[in-house]
Design a protein around this motif. Structure first.
Motif, PDB file in Angstrom:
ATOM      1  N   SER A 205       0.815  -1.221   0.000  1.00 31.09           N
ATOM      2  CA  SER A 205       0.000   0.000   0.000  1.00 31.09           C
ATOM      3  C   SER A 205       0.851   1.275   0.000  1.00 31.09           C
ATOM      4  O   SER A 205       0.311   2.373   0.196  1.00 31.09           O
ATOM      5  CB  SER A 205      -0.921   0.003   1.228  1.00 31.09           C
ATOM      6  OG  SER A 205      -1.709  -1.157   1.287  1.00 31.09           O
ATOM      7  N   ASN A 206       2.163   1.118  -0.181  1.00 34.37           N
ATOM      8  CA  ASN A 206       3.101   2.253  -0.190  1.00 34.37           C
ATOM      9  C   ASN A 206       3.116   3.033   1.120  1.00 34.37           C
ATOM     10  O   ASN A 206       3.369   4.241   1.129  1.00 34.37           O
ATOM     11  CB  ASN A 206       2.788   3.207  -1.363  1.00 34.37           C
ATOM     12  CG  ASN A 206       3.009   2.545  -2.717  1.00 34.37           C
ATOM     13  OD1 ASN A 206       4.002   1.868  -2.917  1.00 34.37           O
ATOM     14  ND2 ASN A 206       2.058   2.754  -3.632  1.00 34.37           N
ATOM     15  N   ARG A 207       2.854   2.334   2.210  1.00 33.17           N
ATOM     16  CA  ARG A 207       2.931   2.970   3.540  1.00 33.17           C
ATOM     17  C   ARG A 207       4.298   2.651   4.148  1.00 33.17           C
ATOM     18  O   ARG A 207       4.428   2.037   5.196  1.00 33.17           O
ATOM     19  CB  ARG A 207       1.782   2.457   4.409  1.00 33.17           C
ATOM     20  CG  ARG A 207       0.415   2.928   3.938  1.00 33.17           C
ATOM     21  CD  ARG A 207      -0.719   2.175   4.612  1.00 33.17           C
ATOM     22  NE  ARG A 207      -0.695   2.276   6.058  1.00 33.17           N
ATOM     23  CZ  ARG A 207      -1.540   1.639   6.869  1.00 33.17           C
ATOM     24  NH1 ARG A 207      -2.469   0.847   6.333  1.00 33.17           N
ATOM     25  NH2 ARG A 207      -1.458   1.762   8.168  1.00 33.17           N
ATOM     26  N   ASN A 208       5.324   3.086   3.430  1.00 35.14           N
ATOM     27  CA  ASN A 208       6.693   2.760   3.827  1.00 35.14           C
ATOM     28  C   ASN A 208       7.085   3.375   5.163  1.00 35.14           C
ATOM     29  O   ASN A 208       7.891   2.815   5.901  1.00 35.14           O
ATOM     30  CB  ASN A 208       7.677   3.196   2.743  1.00 35.14           C
ATOM     31  CG  ASN A 208       7.620   2.295   1.519  1.00 35.14           C
ATOM     32  OD1 ASN A 208       6.861   1.320   1.503  1.00 35.14           O
ATOM     33  ND2 ASN A 208       8.388   2.609   0.496  1.00 35.14           N
ATOM     34  N   SER A 209       6.538   4.545   5.455  1.00 32.82           N
ATOM     35  CA  SER A 209       6.849   5.203   6.723  1.00 32.82           C
ATOM     36  C   SER A 209       6.356   4.361   7.900  1.00 32.82           C
ATOM     37  O   SER A 209       7.077   4.154   8.875  1.00 32.82           O
ATOM     38  CB  SER A 209       6.207   6.591   6.772  1.00 32.82           C
ATOM     39  OG  SER A 209       6.418   7.198   8.027  1.00 32.82           O
ATOM     40  N   ASP A 210       5.107   3.848   7.788  1.00 34.77           N
ATOM     41  CA  ASP A 210       4.556   2.992   8.845  1.00 34.77           C
ATOM     42  C   ASP A 210       5.339   1.682   8.953  1.00 34.77           C
ATOM     43  O   ASP A 210       5.612   1.197  10.056  1.00 34.77           O
ATOM     44  CB  ASP A 210       3.078   2.679   8.556  1.00 34.77           C
ATOM     45  CG  ASP A 210       2.188   3.911   8.669  1.00 34.77           C
ATOM     46  OD1 ASP A 210       2.562   4.830   9.424  1.00 34.77           O
ATOM     47  OD2 ASP A 210       1.141   3.938   8.009  1.00 34.77           O
TER      48      ASP A 210
END
Length: 436
Positions: A205-210
């Motif tokens: 989901s491209n939530r790389n920061s999380d």
């Protein structure tokens, strides 16, 4: 930008505070799940007396939740591969907690059955998701052990259900044990705050920061991971339809054998869970003593799950399960033989260890067998097919009881599936993709 192999990082990670937290919250969900599931066996003797149910009616009524679990596992397993584990877990906890609570207000068989079916959707749906989540974050060398420790919460929930029943039912009646089930719904906001999302879903989901924040907790010694590129192959699905992928790449025999093993194992688990108190009551034990056998069954399950998980990490899950199923068939058969009280309790403990314990170990084995992209689908369908056996368990017990057969024949019938499961699991996992 540095590249991080997420699989390798998780596989090689040291057991940390993060893993403790994940184990606690996933285990807590399974405890509530187990409580809500075993509750029917706890209230069954009182319910049969109060509503004047025949054994066949009681067996059929017990199958409503299991029908729900079958559909819940098949639906919510694949759903979480699409929308994430946390959202799916939240839906499932809401369903089984609220409708088990409402079940306490049921005034007739129809209302009772509807509530049990809807609660079953949540009970069945949450299992494959917490197993998948625990598997995805566990270090490789202790993966089976952590999954089985978490899943032993199912047996803790069963023990709590029996214990609460012993304490509350004589004073407040059978509905009181259903009212306790509102607790997980009230705790849901806290659970969701601490429960992490699947690493694969975050990266997809491209939530790389999380994802980076979670990976930092898993491997704090690696320094900053937030600016890294994450490599996390989801595995080859081989088809746009996840179910079809379960039969690709040499997985046909293993998938069918997993389904057979789940079916037979859950048939034993739910036949015993639903009818053990009643059968022991028929054998001459009082109500309190009969429920104590249910507690002993679940105590044995904890030892079987944890011990089985440890052995599976040392050897192979297939070998451990094959031996467990042999012991299950033998111990259940011997329950029908008149024995001293201590021997009887020992046999019930072994039966719990090798039936419920095997069910838990099966989840761990299947979770490791399928690639990540179809992991929840694989667990969900194996569990869903297994629920057909779970549905037949209470019905089988009710049918046998209505035939007024000698007591030992009931236990012989419950033991046969153990022998079949032994053959099936010995053939599973020999071909196909056993990886990420």
């Amino acid at each position: 930008m540095s590249q991080i192999d997420v699989h390798k990082l998780i596989d090689e990670a040291k057991f940390s505070k993060f893993h403790w937290g994940l184990l606690f919250w996933c285990g807590l969900i399974i405890i509530f799940d187990g409580y809500d599931l075993v509750i029917y066996g706890v209230v069954l003797p009182k319910l049969m007396a109060e509503w004047q149910l025949s054994p066949m009616q009681a067996g059929t009524l017990g199958s409503y939740a299991l029908f729900g679990m079958m559909f819940g596992a098949m639906f919510f397993g694949p759903l979480s591969d699409k929308i994430g584990r946390k959202k799916t877990i939240a839906m499932c906890v809401t369903l089984f907690s609220l409708f088990t609570f409402i079940n306490g207000f049921a005034e007739n068989l129809t209302q009772f059955g509807i509530c049990r079916f809807i609660a079953g959707l949540g009970i069945g749906g949450v299992m494959p998701n917490v197993v998948a989540l625990m598997t995805e974050y566990s270090p490789k060398k202790i993966r089976s052990l952590l999954v089985t420790i978490m899943f032993s919460g199912y047996s803790v929930g069963g023990m709590l259900s029996a214990g609460v029943g012993i304490f509350l039912i004589p004073t407040y009646g059978w509905p009181s044990v259903f009212f306790v089930a509102i607790i997980p719904f009230l705790l849901l906001p806290i659970i969701l705050y601490y429960l992490p999302e699947s690493p694969g879903f975050l990266i997809k989901s491209n939530r790389n920061s999380d994802a980076g924040k979670i990976l930092k907790k898993i491997a704090p010694e690696r320094g900053t991971l937030l600016s890294s590129e994450y490599i996390y192959p989801l595995g080859k699905a081989s088809s746009s339809v996840p179910l079809v992928s379960l039969f690709k790449d040499g997985r046909v025999l293993s998938t069918l054998m997993f389904w057979t093993s789940f079916f037979m194992c859950l048939l034993m688990v739910y036949a015993l869970g639903s009818w053990l108190p009643k059968l022991m009551n028929k054998a001459g034990y009082e109500m309190g003593s009969s429920l104590m056998f249910l507690m002993v069954l679940n105590i044995g399950a904890i030892f079987g799950a944890v011990g089985g998980g440890w052995l599976a990490d040392k050897f192979h899950p297939r070998k451990v399960l094959t031996i467990f199923f042999i012991c299950a068939a033998a111990s259940i058969s011997l329950l029908g033989v008149k024995s001293p009280f201590i021997v009887l309790n020992l046999l019930v403990t072994i039966a719990g260890a090798t039936t419920i314990g095997s069910q838990i170990l099966l989840y761990a084995y299947v979770a490791q067998y399928y690639p990540l992209k179809i992991r929840s689908t694989g667990i969900g369908w194996a569990s869903g097919i297994g629920r057909v056996g779970a549905i037949l368990g209470p019905v089988l017990g009710g049918t046998l009881l209505s035939l007024s057969l000698p007591l030992e024949f009931n236990f012989y019938a419950f033991a046969i599936p153990g022998a079949i499961a032994c053959i099936a699991i010995s053939l599973a996992g020999r071909k196909g993709h056993d990886g990420k």
